[in-house]
Motif scaffolding. Structure first.
Motif, PDB file in Angstrom:
ATOM      1  N   GLY A  59       0.801  -1.223   0.000  1.00 35.39           N
ATOM      2  CA  GLY A  59       0.000   0.000   0.000  1.00 35.39           C
ATOM      3  C   GLY A  59       0.832   1.270   0.000  1.00 35.39           C
ATOM      4  N   ASP A  83      -4.560   2.468   3.781  1.00 36.37           N
ATOM      5  CA  ASP A  83      -3.535   3.076   2.929  1.00 36.37           C
ATOM      6  C   ASP A  83      -4.204   3.690   1.707  1.00 36.37           C
ATOM      7  N   ILE A  88      -6.573  -3.322  -4.461  1.00 38.95           N
ATOM      8  CA  ILE A  88      -6.525  -4.730  -4.863  1.00 38.95           C
ATOM      9  C   ILE A  88      -7.635  -4.951  -5.895  1.00 38.95           C
ATOM     10  N   SER A 101       1.850 -10.941  -5.258  1.00 38.01           N
ATOM     11  CA  SER A 101       2.221 -10.168  -6.440  1.00 38.01           C
ATOM     12  C   SER A 101       3.679  -9.728  -6.315  1.00 38.01           C
ATOM     13  N   LEU A 105       5.354 -14.759   0.880  1.00 40.04           N
ATOM     14  CA  LEU A 105       4.885 -16.141   0.833  1.00 40.04           C
ATOM     15  C   LEU A 105       3.422 -16.198   0.415  1.00 40.04           C
ATOM     16  N   GLY A 108      -0.159 -13.825   4.058  1.00 38.52           N
ATOM     17  CA  GLY A 108      -0.490 -12.773   5.022  1.00 38.52           C
ATOM     18  C   GLY A 108      -1.975 -12.498   5.143  1.00 38.52           C
ATOM     19  N   THR A 129      -6.658   0.844   0.184  1.00 40.11           N
ATOM     20  CA  THR A 129      -7.155  -0.377   0.812  1.00 40.11           C
ATOM     21  C   THR A 129      -7.346  -0.139   2.301  1.00 40.11           C
TER      22      THR A 129
END
Ligand SMILES: Nc1ncnc2c1ncn2[C@@H]1O[C@H](COP(=O)(O)OP(=O)(O)O)[C@@H](O)[C@H]1O
Ligand SMILES: [Mg+2]
Lengths: 147, 146
Positions: A59, A83, A88, A101, A105, A108, A129
């Motif tokens: 963000g 943010d 998204i 993206s 991993l 989250g 977001t």
């Protein structure tokens, strides 16, 4: 940063990895103050760490608002991560375990959702977001707290 | 934002220094404490790889007993350390993870492939193999004369 006397409500900026440390410390302290047990504290702090890092990395930085909440005698902690980043476009994809993206991993967002009781995302491409999570203290409120 | 960043809670400052990497014979012991900056965790990864490469260590023990949370960032760093050390013919064992941390990791959905876990650093030493050094139980390893 703004904090109120209850030691729980706060607005914390998220602009560096040092800010992520303050976020974790504050959420830990707020959850402990509300009376969350160690495992619930750890879940909340871990979820907060994931979401704050997303605010920072994806963000472009933002803010955490932390506040106590109550509903029908139950008490909880609400964390709102906001943010004004790219937003998204595909929420289902973003929530899917393993999707990233970037170089993460991809655990989250989906992981944080599993670690809290309530989870909501409001995201508009190009606008930003906001992720809001809430966890409640387990069990009924103690009788002497009922009025 | 201002450059000066006072500790808002009067607690200990977040851990920002280098994490010491100790050598016990053929094994490297790394004790993580408190809340790690992302940068510190990444530096740790480089330090461990470099140390394993030039010391020829056969194992790495990462003591997590002082760590209060493991999120997907630290999880990835631990997994990367395990992958790198295995390329250098050394194994990595994570020791002493707190129960609350382990429970949370499962719910977060993190599986850490290549990482073995042990309850304590002593168990980790035993896991790493028979070539692990025997630690002096108390004080310096000196024989008491009769
Ligand atoms: N605050 C945000 N702003 C923009 N995109 C986001 C934000 N949070 C998450 N995302 C998107 O959702 C994806 C998945 O997030 P996450 O599960 O935390 O994985 P990771 O952070 O490891 O990539 C991110 O890779 C990113 O594309
Ligand atoms: Mg993330």
């Amino acid at each position: 940063m703004k904090r109120t006397a209850d030691g729980i409500s706060a607005s914390l900026p998220i602009h560096s990895d040092l800010d992520l440390v303050w976020v974790r410390q504050h959420v830990r302290q707020a959850a402990a103050q509300l009376g969350f047990g160690l495992v619930e504290q750890t879940k909340l702090v871990t979820a907060a760490s994931e979401l704050a890092r997303n605010t920072l990395v994806h963000g472009g930085g933002g803010l955490l608002e932390c506040a106590p909440v109550s509903r029908g005698g139950a008490r909880g902690l609400r964390l709102t991560f906001g943010d004004e980043g790219p937003g998204i476009t595909d929420l289902d994809q973003a929530l899917r375990d393993g999707y990233t993206s970037g170089e993460g991993l991809g655990m989250g967002l989906g992981g944080a959702r599993r670690l809290v009781h309530e989870f909501a995302i409001d995201s508009r491409p190009g606008t930003g977001t906001t992720v809001t999570v809430t966890s409640w203290m387990p069990g009924a409120p103690r009788p002497r707290e009922e009025r | 934002m201002s450059g000066a960043f006072p500790a808002p809670y009067g607690g200990p400052p977040p851990y920002a220094g280098d994490v010491p990497v100790l050598r016990l014979g053929d094994v490297l012991l790394v004790s993580l404490q408190g809340d790690l900056h992302d940068g510190t965790a990444e530096r740790l990864q480089q330090d461990i790889s470099a140390t394993v490469a030039h010391s020829g260590a056969t194992g790495v023990i990462i003591d997590l007993s002082g760590v209060e949370i493991v999120d997907s960032f630290l999880g990835r760093v631990l997994g990367d350390i395990a992958a790198q050390t295995s390329l250098l013919a050394a194994g990595t064992v994570v020791a002493g993870m707190r129960p609350a941390v382990a429970i949370t990791l499962v719910e977060l959905g993190l599986t850490l492939p290549g990482l073995r876990t042990a309850l304590s650093t002593e168990d980790a030493l035993r896991l790493l193999d028979g070539s692990a050094p025997s630690l002096p139980r108390r004080g310096p390893a000196r024989r008491e004369g009769p």
